[in-house]
Design a protein around this motif. Structure first.
Motif, short mmCIF file in Angstrom:
data_model
loop_
_atom_site.label_atom_id
_atom_site.label_comp_id
_atom_site.label_asym_id
_atom_site.label_seq_id
_atom_site.Cartn_x
_atom_site.Cartn_y
_atom_site.Cartn_z
N GLU A 1 -1.92 0.58 -5.77
CA GLU A 1 -2.00 -0.62 -4.94
C GLU A 1 -0.71 -1.46 -5.03
O GLU A 1 -0.19 -1.94 -4.03
CB GLU A 1 -3.18 -1.46 -5.39
CG GLU A 1 -3.98 -2.01 -4.25
CD GLU A 1 -5.43 -2.26 -4.66
OE1 GLU A 1 -5.87 -3.40 -4.50
OE2 GLU A 1 -6.09 -1.35 -5.16
N ILE A 2 -0.21 -1.60 -6.25
CA ILE A 2 1.03 -2.37 -6.44
C ILE A 2 2.18 -1.72 -5.69
O ILE A 2 2.93 -2.37 -4.96
CB ILE A 2 1.36 -2.51 -7.95
CG1 ILE A 2 0.40 -3.50 -8.59
CG2 ILE A 2 2.81 -2.95 -8.16
CD1 ILE A 2 0.55 -3.65 -10.09
N GLY A 3 2.29 -0.39 -5.84
CA GLY A 3 3.37 0.34 -5.16
C GLY A 3 3.26 0.20 -3.65
O GLY A 3 4.24 -0.11 -2.97
N THR A 4 2.05 0.41 -3.13
CA THR A 4 1.86 0.40 -1.68
C THR A 4 2.08 -1.00 -1.10
O THR A 4 2.84 -1.18 -0.14
CB THR A 4 0.42 0.84 -1.33
OG1 THR A 4 0.15 2.05 -2.04
CG2 THR A 4 0.25 1.07 0.15
N LEU A 5 1.41 -2.00 -1.70
CA LEU A 5 1.47 -3.35 -1.11
C LEU A 5 2.85 -3.99 -1.27
O LEU A 5 3.31 -4.68 -0.37
CB LEU A 5 0.39 -4.24 -1.72
CG LEU A 5 -1.04 -3.87 -1.28
CD1 LEU A 5 -2.07 -4.63 -2.08
CD2 LEU A 5 -1.23 -4.12 0.21
N SER A 6 3.52 -3.74 -2.41
CA SER A 6 4.86 -4.32 -2.54
C SER A 6 5.79 -3.71 -1.52
O SER A 6 6.63 -4.41 -0.94
CB SER A 6 5.50 -4.06 -3.91
OG SER A 6 4.60 -4.19 -4.91
N ARG A 7 5.66 -2.40 -1.31
CA ARG A 7 6.57 -1.76 -0.34
C ARG A 7 6.26 -2.25 1.07
O ARG A 7 7.17 -2.49 1.86
CB ARG A 7 6.49 -0.25 -0.45
CG ARG A 7 7.21 0.24 -1.69
CD ARG A 7 7.29 1.75 -1.77
NE ARG A 7 8.18 2.18 -2.84
CZ ARG A 7 7.79 2.40 -4.09
NH1 ARG A 7 6.53 2.25 -4.44
NH2 ARG A 7 8.67 2.77 -5.00
N LEU A 8 4.96 -2.37 1.38
CA LEU A 8 4.57 -2.90 2.70
C LEU A 8 5.13 -4.29 2.92
O LEU A 8 5.55 -4.65 4.02
CB LEU A 8 3.05 -2.99 2.77
CG LEU A 8 2.31 -1.90 3.54
CD1 LEU A 8 0.82 -2.18 3.51
CD2 LEU A 8 2.82 -1.82 4.98
N SER A 9 5.15 -5.09 1.85
CA SER A 9 5.61 -6.47 1.98
C SER A 9 7.11 -6.52 2.23
O SER A 9 7.64 -7.51 2.72
CB SER A 9 5.29 -7.27 0.72
OG SER A 9 6.25 -7.00 -0.28
#
Ligand code: ADP
Ligand code: MG
Length: 388
Positions: free
Chosen positions: A185-193
């Motif tokens: 989740e951290i990897g996905t959401l930070s990259r999306l942001s």
């Protein structure tokens, strides 16, 4: 959402604590906008000090830190306080306000924007939806599990789109099953942001899984900086190799240079097959070295096959679901662990090991009494991104 990602750079940063303790030593590193950089190091290597210095919670002793091209710390005098650095932080212990509801905790990160209260709450709810917690929006933090609280902290860090998010070992208080989900989740959401992320951990598997680039810290120094693959395949030092995961090591002697940076070594009790390894030592021909094996370099084979260059006895079998982790004792008494097998092996079973040079490294450089004359032209070939 994408935020305007910031470039972060540290130039010759030193940090002395009182009583002379030097926690950061001439640390220079550049994090490109939007990059996810993991700083990896053992306890006491300076990770928290570095992160807190970027956040402005800690004052540096010398050097310069810039965020988005603007100096925020320079020498021991110039210091922009944390609240003016426009970055967000996710802590090990979540650090949520206990007296505020979940949605208010997230909306609090927008307090300094010009949005009115209802817009802030609506934006917070949108972010909570994204981390799958909208149904908990009206609860208080102590009504949530550790994993849920950390997702609230993640939502709070991302909601203001500040362009830089700092993570201080955010998974270390979570149970194993949650840790992997939260890591994704951290990897996905930070990259999306779109934000730049600096994430510190002592866990090499977390670092390899998350990072665009990894910086390895040892006693306050950055000893290597590069992509996960280059750190795994070309560790800059014995420390980096050991800290990023090996099956074990054995004593060896350099026999021959077979290609630039590649040597053939002799090991005790070998079955006679050639063992090749990347040479990261300063040893001459005949020099005694340590031969380190990545788990991926070792394959269990039948004792009679041609590529069974080492012989060993099975000492432990651990079922891992997707296969087995085998521990072995070599004939010279040394131990190797975390070697993959697709089937359950018997304790005390004799096996052969084939060795892939890609994951074998030679370090050290003691000159053997056998042959000290012939210096080797086969010395370390490091990639350019390696830092001294
Ligand atoms: P890590 O996060 O990698 O475990 P730290 O940045 O916490 O490392 O610590 C780096 C070094 O600085 C350690 O030797 C630690 O003991 C020392 N240190 C950390 N904080 C302080 C402090 N407030 N005062 C004195 N020494 C400190
Ligand atoms: Mg720490």
């Amino acid at each position: 959402m994408p935020s305007d990602a910031c470039e972060v750079s540290l130039d010759a940063v030193n940090k002395f604590y009182t009583r002379g303790k030097r926690a950061l030593c001439d640390l220079t590193v550049k994090v490109n906008p939007g990059e996810f950089v993991v700083l990896l190091g053992p306890s006491g290597s300076g990770k928290t000090t570095l992160l807190r210095s970027v956040a402005g919670i800690e004052r540096i002793s010398s050097g310069t830190i810039t965020i988005g091209g603007a100096a925020v710390s320079s020498g021991s005098n110039m210091h922009v306080p944390p609240e003016r650095r426009s970055l967000a932080m996710v802590f090990q212990d979540y650090a949520l306000w206990p007296h505020m509801r979940v949605k208010e905790n997230v909306a609090f990160a927008l307090a300094r924007t010009k949005q009115n209260r209802s817009t802030r709450l609506a934006t917070a709810l949108e972010m909570l939806e994204r981390v799958g917690l909208s149904h908990h929006a009206d609860k208080y933090p102590n009504e949530l599990s550790g994993g849920e609280q950390q997702r609230v902290a993640l939502a709070r860090a991302l909601v203001a789109q500040l362009g830089l998010v700092l993570f201080d070992e955010p998974l270390s208080n979570l149970d194993a099953d949650l840790r992997e989900r939260m890591r994704i989740e951290i990897g996905t959401l930070s990259r999306l942001s779109g934000a730049t992320a600096i994430y510190i951990t002592h866990d090499q598997s977390e670092a390899f899984a998350l990072a665009d680039k990894i910086g390895v810290l040892e006693h306050g120094r950055l000893v290597q900086f590069g992509g996960p693959e280059s750190i795994y395949n070309q560790p800059a030092s014995e420390f980096v190799a050991r800290f990023t995961g090996i099956s074990g090591d054995i004593k060896a002697v350099i026999q021959e240079c077979v290609a630039p940076g590649m040597v053939q070594v002799a090991v005790p009790h070998s079955s006679g097959g050639r063992i090749l390894a990347k040479n990261l030592s300063n040893a001459p021909l005949g020099g005694e070295v340590s031969l380190l094996f990545r788990p991926s370099a070792l394959r269990i084979v039948d004792t009679n096959t041609e590529n069974a260059t080492l012989r060993a006895i099975v000492t432990d079998v651990a079922f891992r679901g997707r296969g087995y982790d085998i521990a072995l004792r070599l004939q010279d008494g040394s131990h190797l662990n975390s070697i993959y097998s697709d089937h359950r092996m018997k304790l005390n079973e004799s096996v052969g090991l084939s060795v892939d040079p890609v994951g074998c490294f030679v370090f050290g450089g003691r000159t053997s009494s056998l042959d000290s004359q012939s210096l080797l032209s086969c010395h370390p070939l490091h990639e350019k991104e390696t830092v001294a």
